[in-house]
Structure formats: C-alpha cells, structure tokens
Design an enzyme around this catalytic site. Structure first.
Site, mmCIF file in Angstrom:
data_model
loop_
_atom_site.group_PDB
_atom_site.id
_atom_site.type_symbol
_atom_site.label_atom_id
_atom_site.label_comp_id
_atom_site.label_asym_id
_atom_site.label_seq_id
_atom_site.Cartn_x
_atom_site.Cartn_y
_atom_site.Cartn_z
ATOM 1 C CG HIS A 154 42.026 51.018 34.844
ATOM 2 N ND1 HIS A 154 42.732 50.536 33.757
ATOM 3 C CD2 HIS A 154 41.503 52.203 34.448
ATOM 4 C CE1 HIS A 154 42.644 51.402 32.756
ATOM 5 N NE2 HIS A 154 41.902 52.416 33.151
ATOM 6 C CB CYS A 203 39.888 50.707 30.628
ATOM 7 S SG CYS A 203 39.637 52.510 30.587
ATOM 8 C CD GLU A 252 44.620 47.870 35.216
ATOM 9 O OE1 GLU A 252 44.730 48.815 34.414
ATOM 10 O OE2 GLU A 252 43.575 47.195 35.339
#
Length: 211
Positions: free
Chosen positions: A190, A81, A192
């Site tokens: 992202h 990001c 994650e």
C-alpha cells in the site's frame, strides 16, 4: 496538475489513496463514473478484502472494460493491493476460483508462510531500470497487509515486446510485490500507507508514467 481518478467500486482505501495522491500534487476525484475514469490522466484501482468480491464490484461498474479501454489507448492505470491482484488471470481463495481481468498471466493464491496475513513493513528486490522505485534505497520498506499473492511470474519474455519489470518481496516465500508494464503498473503493498516511501512511488508514477 495531473487529473487522477480513484475508481470507486466498493472496495479499497479510497480516501487514503485520495489523500496520498493529493499529497504528491495530483488533482484527485473518487468516482465510479465511466466517462471520468476513461478521460482522467491516470486511473488508480485500489482494493482490499476478497478477490472474488473485488472482481464482482469491479464488474458491476464496468471497471474491467474501463481498464481495457484505457490500456488500449496507452492511458496509465495503477493497481494497488487487491487492485493489483485482479489484473492477473485467476484468483484462488478458500477453494473458490475467480476469473480476473487477465492483463497478466498468473494466479493469485495463498502464500506459503508460517504467519499470515503478511502484515507490516518489508523490503523489496527491485529490478534495474525501475521507474516506480527510482531514487529509493535498496533497504526502503513498504507496508503490506495480505495473505494471498502471485507466487510465480509466468509471462514469457518476447523479442518483440519489452518485458515487464517485476519487483519481488519475501514472506515465507517470494511473491510479486510490483509490476511495471508500460501504461499498466501495480503494487501489492500500500503506497498510501507507506509514508514517505509510498509518496515517492506515487510521485514517480505521476511524473514519469502519467506525465
């Protein structure tokens, strides 16, 4: 098991990144310690919020030099990001111009889209030969949340150096969604927060870039 440091410079989804990397088999430490960051098998640089604030935090822990040192030795770095955005030369947000790490030429600026932030799931245009996205279908979706991005890729191709692989996404206009450049890789989305798809990207990075 690969030893990964998630760089703690006051910005980013540190624990989310830690858990996502642990999920795919990494030994993860979240720290700002310079020695640990330099010696790890892989370094992850997350980031959320304003470009200028992220760069200030990064410089406060000497993160820009840690990145330079690692890349000079061919040691893997993954930006996520705003952690990807600060790898470029310049960020322009709300009239403020902030110098970035300068690993790639280019400017991070506000996307031209009717709806901002770009928040939610989106597909990618992945180049042939990608390592990060190996084994993933073309319609695989990843989670984004941002209003700024790199709208133009300005690095000229070289006959001497292998050109980076640039992945694109579209929200109002095309923007850079990921870059793979030897030891240096980064994603605007992202991983994650991208479920199984994000886990696959992190697993590919661990296996084929970190090694």
């Amino acid at each position: 098991m690969s030893r990964i440091v998630v760089l703690d410079y006051g910005s980013g989804n540190l624990r989310s990144a830690e858990r996502a990397l642990q999920r795919v088999g990494a030994d993860v430490t979240v720290t700002a310690d310079r020695h640990a960051a330099l010696e790890a098998d892989g370094l992850v640089v997350p980031g959320v919020g304003a470009y200028a604030a992220c760069m200030a935090g990064l410089r406060a822990v000497d993160g820009h030099r840690i990145i330079e040192r690692r890349l000079a030795g061919g040691r893997p770095v993954l930006g996520i990001c705003v952690g990807m955005q600060v790898l470029f030369e310049l960020g322009v947000e709300w009239g403020e111009r902030t110098e970035g790490c300068g690993q790639w030429p280019g400017t991070v600026e506000k996307l031209k889209a009717d709806v901002l932030p770009h928040m939610g799931w989106n597909t990618l245009r992945v180049p042939t030969g990608s390592t990060l996205f190996a084994g993933l279908d073309a319609d695989t979706r990843f989670y984004f949340v941002h209003s700024f991005g790199v709208r133009h890729w300005t690095l000229e191709e070289s006959e001497v150096l292998r050109p980076p692989l640039v992945t694109w996404a579209h929200h109002g206009e095309d923007f850079v969604a990921a870059v793979e450049n030897g030891a240096l890789a980064a994603t605007q989305f992202h991983p994650e927060k991208s479920g199984d798809a994000g886990a696959a990207v992190l697993r590919n990075w661990l296996r084929d870039v970190v090694g």
